[in-house]
Motif scaffolding. Structure first.
Motif, PDB file in Angstrom:
ATOM      1  N   ALA A   1      35.530  45.350  43.047  1.00  0.00           N
ATOM      2  CA  ALA A   1      36.451  44.288  43.462  1.00  0.00           C
ATOM      3  C   ALA A   1      37.520  44.137  42.392  1.00  0.00           C
ATOM      4  CB  ALA A   1      35.703  42.975  43.660  1.00  0.00           C
ATOM      5  N   PHE A   2      38.787  44.330  42.764  1.00  0.00           N
ATOM      6  CA  PHE A   2      39.905  44.291  41.812  1.00  0.00           C
ATOM      7  C   PHE A   2      40.597  42.934  41.923  1.00  0.00           C
ATOM      8  CE2 PHE A   2      39.097  48.707  42.874  1.00  0.00           C
ATOM      9  CZ  PHE A   2      39.041  49.302  41.616  1.00  0.00           C
ATOM     10  N   LEU A   3      40.488  42.151  40.863  1.00  0.00           N
ATOM     11  CA  LEU A   3      40.926  40.762  40.894  1.00  0.00           C
ATOM     12  C   LEU A   3      41.957  40.509  39.796  1.00  0.00           C
ATOM     13  CD1 LEU A   3      40.296  37.955  42.229  1.00  0.00           C
ATOM     14  CD2 LEU A   3      38.626  37.623  40.388  1.00  0.00           C
ATOM     15  N   HIS A   4      43.112  39.962  40.164  1.00  0.00           N
ATOM     16  CA  HIS A   4      44.120  39.611  39.161  1.00  0.00           C
ATOM     17  C   HIS A   4      43.636  38.432  38.313  1.00  0.00           C
ATOM     18  CE1 HIS A   4      47.813  41.544  41.365  1.00  0.00           C
ATOM     19  NE2 HIS A   4      46.866  42.408  41.070  1.00  0.00           N
ATOM     20  N   ALA A   5      44.068  38.395  37.065  1.00  0.00           N
ATOM     21  CA  ALA A   5      43.592  37.376  36.126  1.00  0.00           C
ATOM     22  C   ALA A   5      44.040  35.969  36.505  1.00  0.00           C
ATOM     23  CB  ALA A   5      44.063  37.717  34.710  1.00  0.00           C
ATOM     24  N   ASP A   6      45.147  35.847  37.238  1.00  0.00           N
ATOM     25  CA  ASP A   6      45.648  34.513  37.595  1.00  0.00           C
ATOM     26  C   ASP A   6      45.242  34.093  39.007  1.00  0.00           C
ATOM     27  OD1 ASP A   6      47.263  36.279  38.969  1.00  0.00           O
ATOM     28  OD2 ASP A   6      49.158  35.334  38.402  1.00  0.00           O
ATOM     29  N   VAL A   7      44.242  34.760  39.570  1.00  0.00           N
ATOM     30  CA  VAL A   7      43.738  34.441  40.906  1.00  0.00           C
ATOM     31  C   VAL A   7      42.319  33.884  40.788  1.00  0.00           C
ATOM     32  CG1 VAL A   7      43.045  35.407  43.132  1.00  0.00           C
ATOM     33  CG2 VAL A   7      45.164  36.185  42.047  1.00  0.00           C
ATOM     34  N   LEU A   8      42.059  32.783  41.488  1.00  0.00           N
ATOM     35  CA  LEU A   8      40.725  32.173  41.455  1.00  0.00           C
ATOM     36  C   LEU A   8      40.066  32.355  42.819  1.00  0.00           C
ATOM     37  CD1 LEU A   8      39.375  30.619  39.105  1.00  0.00           C
ATOM     38  CD2 LEU A   8      39.884  28.512  40.365  1.00  0.00           C
ATOM     39  N   PRO A   9      38.930  33.053  42.884  1.00  0.00           N
ATOM     40  CA  PRO A   9      38.283  33.301  44.183  1.00  0.00           C
ATOM     41  C   PRO A   9      37.481  32.097  44.651  1.00  0.00           C
ATOM     42  CG  PRO A   9      37.022  34.328  42.440  1.00  0.00           C
ATOM     43  CD  PRO A   9      38.234  33.737  41.779  1.00  0.00           C
TER      44      PRO A   9
ATOM     45  N   PHE B   1      52.626  42.776  54.870  1.00  0.00           N
ATOM     46  CA  PHE B   1      52.297  42.559  53.462  1.00  0.00           C
ATOM     47  C   PHE B   1      50.799  42.685  53.161  1.00  0.00           C
ATOM     48  CE2 PHE B   1      56.412  40.468  53.941  1.00  0.00           C
ATOM     49  CZ  PHE B   1      57.090  40.975  52.852  1.00  0.00           C
ATOM     50  N   THR B   2      50.004  43.111  54.133  1.00  0.00           N
ATOM     51  CA  THR B   2      48.572  43.315  53.888  1.00  0.00           C
ATOM     52  C   THR B   2      48.369  44.371  52.800  1.00  0.00           C
ATOM     53  OG1 THR B   2      48.007  42.755  56.164  1.00  0.00           O
ATOM     54  CG2 THR B   2      46.378  43.996  54.921  1.00  0.00           C
ATOM     55  N   GLY B   3      47.430  44.104  51.910  1.00  0.00           N
ATOM     56  CA  GLY B   3      47.112  45.081  50.876  1.00  0.00           C
ATOM     57  C   GLY B   3      47.679  44.760  49.518  1.00  0.00           C
ATOM     58  N   GLY B   4      48.456  43.668  49.413  1.00  0.00           N
ATOM     59  CA  GLY B   4      48.993  43.278  48.119  1.00  0.00           C
ATOM     60  C   GLY B   4      47.884  42.892  47.155  1.00  0.00           C
ATOM     61  N   GLY B   5      48.114  43.102  45.870  1.00  0.00           N
ATOM     62  CA  GLY B   5      47.073  42.899  44.866  1.00  0.00           C
ATOM     63  C   GLY B   5      46.513  41.498  44.801  1.00  0.00           C
ATOM     64  N   ASP B   6      47.321  40.488  45.123  1.00  0.00           N
ATOM     65  CA  ASP B   6      46.830  39.117  45.093  1.00  0.00           C
ATOM     66  C   ASP B   6      45.722  38.887  46.114  1.00  0.00           C
ATOM     67  OD1 ASP B   6      48.417  38.214  43.016  1.00  0.00           O
ATOM     68  OD2 ASP B   6      50.055  37.578  44.319  1.00  0.00           O
ATOM     69  N   GLN B   7      45.612  39.765  47.109  1.00  0.00           N
ATOM     70  CA  GLN B   7      44.578  39.613  48.127  1.00  0.00           C
ATOM     71  C   GLN B   7      43.216  40.141  47.677  1.00  0.00           C
ATOM     72  OE1 GLN B   7      47.022  41.021  51.819  1.00  0.00           O
ATOM     73  NE2 GLN B   7      45.454  39.617  52.564  1.00  0.00           N
ATOM     74  N   CYS B   8      43.133  40.725  46.500  1.00  0.00           N
ATOM     75  CA  CYS B   8      41.878  41.203  45.919  1.00  0.00           C
ATOM     76  C   CYS B   8      41.209  42.270  46.784  1.00  0.00           C
ATOM     77  CB  CYS B   8      40.902  40.055  45.676  1.00  0.00           C
ATOM     78  SG  CYS B   8      39.305  40.598  45.027  1.00  0.00           S
ATOM     79  N   LEU B   9      41.602  43.505  46.569  1.00  0.00           N
ATOM     80  CA  LEU B   9      40.929  44.627  47.223  1.00  0.00           C
ATOM     81  C   LEU B   9      39.484  44.721  46.745  1.00  0.00           C
ATOM     82  CD1 LEU B   9      40.777  47.458  48.702  1.00  0.00           C
ATOM     83  CD2 LEU B   9      41.548  48.427  46.510  1.00  0.00           C
TER      84      LEU B   9
END
Length: 231
Positions: free
Chosen positions: A80-88, A133-141
């Protein structure tokens, strides 16, 4: 096991918030956290790297490079690839496991911004369904680890649109994926430094140029001219 991979470049404040949160929601679950720092990133978060957390440093800066490097250390069967400024959401790990158990090989999450704003709410609503815009990094692949390796990871020559490039290959290969409608919380910091109209027009222009084959490095240069960065 799920390996949560976080590419980071000078993200100390966000990591101080995100890593303990992940540790809290993951109590009792088989998962690990891998923070993949860029080569010239400050040594952020050293005091929060404890149990279930690994810090690695890539040879250069760039999300594609960092995420591939982090994936090389992963022990989990799901990445799971999660950006540091994103809270799941608190059910983040359960949602991922459930999606993979349903037979999907990959997935993304819908999201909303951390700022209450009607226009941002409209933007976020598009992430709940398949679209341009599906697949952008903010969506957490998140993706089956074997499938990720078969695809040979992210294209490291894509210095800006590595997430959309990867998603494009996923679709061509017919890899089944699902959008999980359980919102991540995404930072609106770009919008704090730029107008809503500027960000949206820039995003649309950059995505269209990418889809028409505009060179990656030129896209990055154009992005830096169009969008004021927080750092």
């Amino acid at each position: 096991m799920i390996s949560v991979i976080i590419p980071a470049h000078n993200e100390r404040e966000n990591l101080d918030r995100l890593v303990p949160y992940l540790q809290d929601i993951g109590k009792g679950k088989p998962f690990e956290i891998i923070v993949a720092l860029s080569a010239n990133s400050s040594d952020e978060g050293r005091d929060i790297f404890s149990e279930k957390v690994t810090r690695v440093r890539a040879a250069s800066k760039g999300r594609a490079v960092q995420m591939n490097y982090g994936a090389g250390f992963a022990k989990g069967g799901i990445l799971a690839f999660l950006h540091a400024d994103v809270l799941p959401p608190r059910s983040f790990l359960n949602d991922i496991e459930s999606t993979i158990r349903q037979g999907f090989k990959a997935g993304f999450f819908s999201y909303r911004f951390d700022k209450v704003n009607l226009l941002l709410r409209i933007n976020a609503s598009f992430t709940a369904r398949d679209g341009l815009f599906t697949g952008g990094g903010d969506q957490c692949l998140f993706i089956d680890a074997g499938t990720f390796r078969e695809m040979q990871g992210f294209d490291e020559s894509q210095v800006l649109m590595e997430d959309f490039e990867f998603f494009g290959r996923m679709k061509k290969k017919g890899i089944p994926y699902k959008i999980v409608n359980n919102d991540l919380i995404v930072s609106a910091r770009k919008y704090n430094y730029n107008s809503y109209l500027r960000i949206n027009l820039s995003n649309l222009l950059l995505l269209l140029l990418f889809k028409f084959g505009y060179p990656a490095k030129k896209l990055k240069t154009l992005h830096n001219r169009l969008v004021r960065m927080h750092d």
